[in-house]
Scaffold this motif. Structure first.
Motif, PDB file in Angstrom:
ATOM      1  N   PRO A 180       0.775  -1.257   0.189  1.00 31.71           N
ATOM      2  CA  PRO A 180       0.205   0.009  -0.072  1.00 31.71           C
ATOM      3  C   PRO A 180       0.794   1.169  -0.150  1.00 31.71           C
ATOM      4  O   PRO A 180       1.961   1.180   0.539  1.00 31.71           O
ATOM      5  N   THR A 181       0.429   2.227  -0.598  1.00 29.11           N
ATOM      6  CA  THR A 181       0.993   3.361  -0.647  1.00 29.11           C
ATOM      7  C   THR A 181      -0.071   4.606  -0.218  1.00 29.11           C
ATOM      8  O   THR A 181      -1.307   4.393  -0.533  1.00 29.11           O
ATOM      9  N   TYR A 182       0.383   5.361   0.534  1.00 27.37           N
ATOM     10  CA  TYR A 182      -0.548   6.616   0.990  1.00 27.37           C
ATOM     11  C   TYR A 182      -0.201   7.954   0.627  1.00 27.37           C
ATOM     12  O   TYR A 182       0.790   8.595   0.447  1.00 27.37           O
ATOM     13  N   VAL A 183      -1.277   8.711   0.055  1.00 31.63           N
ATOM     14  CA  VAL A 183      -1.171  10.202  -0.170  1.00 31.63           C
ATOM     15  C   VAL A 183      -2.134  10.954   0.414  1.00 31.63           C
ATOM     16  O   VAL A 183      -3.422  10.810   0.561  1.00 31.63           O
ATOM     17  N   GLU A 184      -1.638  12.008   0.719  1.00 32.08           N
ATOM     18  CA  GLU A 184      -2.579  13.183   1.523  1.00 32.08           C
ATOM     19  C   GLU A 184      -3.262  13.784   0.215  1.00 32.08           C
ATOM     20  O   GLU A 184      -2.526  14.555  -0.498  1.00 32.08           O
ATOM     21  N   SER A 229      -6.454  11.223   3.949  1.00 29.00           N
ATOM     22  CA  SER A 229      -5.415  10.412   2.826  1.00 29.00           C
ATOM     23  C   SER A 229      -6.226   9.463   2.101  1.00 29.00           C
ATOM     24  O   SER A 229      -7.164   8.598   2.499  1.00 29.00           O
ATOM     25  N   GLU A 230      -5.357   8.908   1.275  1.00 29.05           N
ATOM     26  CA  GLU A 230      -5.999   8.043   0.270  1.00 29.05           C
ATOM     27  C   GLU A 230      -4.855   6.811   0.132  1.00 29.05           C
ATOM     28  O   GLU A 230      -3.679   7.088   0.058  1.00 29.05           O
ATOM     29  N   VAL A 231      -5.275   5.597   0.515  1.00 25.84           N
ATOM     30  CA  VAL A 231      -4.505   4.517   0.386  1.00 25.84           C
ATOM     31  C   VAL A 231      -4.632   3.832  -1.265  1.00 25.84           C
ATOM     32  O   VAL A 231      -5.873   3.534  -1.608  1.00 25.84           O
ATOM     33  N   ARG A 232      -3.638   3.495  -1.657  1.00 21.89           N
ATOM     34  CA  ARG A 232      -3.390   3.011  -2.928  1.00 21.89           C
ATOM     35  C   ARG A 232      -3.099   1.572  -3.070  1.00 21.89           C
ATOM     36  O   ARG A 232      -1.592   1.347  -2.562  1.00 21.89           O
TER      37      ARG A 232
END
Length: 235
Positions: A176-180, A194-197
């Protein structure tokens, strides 16, 4: 005689007595000795076999114990029980470090206490049991050695980010990667989104009063959507 006596102590803890003591000795021989050209065979091939034996034995145990568990729950618990830290813990409980055959430099650097070396040796020993006596005997040894590792999903629970990572790894997915994606509110009381991808999965979002809380919420949202965990509050 001293070596044989030591092996008898180890075999008692394993609950299995080797017919071929040389096979057990190879399982306890670290690759550093081959590098030092003091042995022809080390435990790497046995470790490869034992890793597969351990996985199958734990899967069988989990299937018996939790017939109604979801695939995600089984994967999360499997990862906990077969990971290097757990195998290293089993190795320490066996006192395996004192039986290991290491190069002088590896021994001096604390190799007998290293989690990776202990974990590899545990798997190699399981591989040796399997090759000598078959799967049923190896499975019995696994169950004996892992009996103190509580087979309970309650004890296997992890924070959402860790649980999501374990679930993704268990399914062979990317990490998983996280983006604000948004920050609102005043500086003294911000709100983060935040979004997890994960490649191959739809992203999920979460909100919180800190970046960490928002990431945990996003991970929780994805776990809930995938049916891995029930809806929970994330602080």
């Amino acid at each position: 005689m001293f070596k044989a006596r030591k092996y008898k102590v180890l075999e008692k803890k394993l609950g299995y007595r080797f017919k071929n003591e040389a096979l057990l000795a190879r399982a306890l021989t670290h690759a550093s000795l081959r590098g030092a050209r003091k042995v022809r065979e080390d435990n790497e091939r046995l470790e490869f076999v034992g890793d597969r034996v351990l996985g199958l034995a734990i899967v069988e145990l989990l299937e018996e114990t939790y017939p109604n568990a979801t695939e995600g729950e089984l994967a999360r618990h499997l990862n906990r029980l077969v990971r290097g830290e757990t195998c290293g813990k089993v190795g320490r409980a066996l006192g395996l470090g004192e039986f290991l055959m290491l190069s002088e430099s590896e021994a001096v650097s604390g190799g007998r206490l290293k989690t990776t070396i202990l974990a590899d040796a545990v798997e190699a020993v399981l591989g040796a049991v399997f090759l000598e006596a078959g799967y049923d005997k190896a499975r019995d040894v696994v169950r004996r050695l892992w009996e103190n590792e509580e087979v309970s999903f309650g004890h296997a629970a992890a924070d959402p980010k860790s649980a999501l990572q374990e679930w993704a790894q268990g399914r062979g997915l990317s990490l998983p990667t996280y983006v604000e994606v948004e920050r609102t509110g005043p500086d003294h009381a911000p709100s983060f989104t935040s979004e997890v991808r994960i490649k191959g999965r739809s992203p999920a979002r979460g909100q919180g009063a800190s970046k960490r809380a928002a990431e945990q919420a996003a991970a929780s949202a994805m776990l809930e959507r995938e049916g891995v965990m029930e809806k929970r509050q994330v602080g």
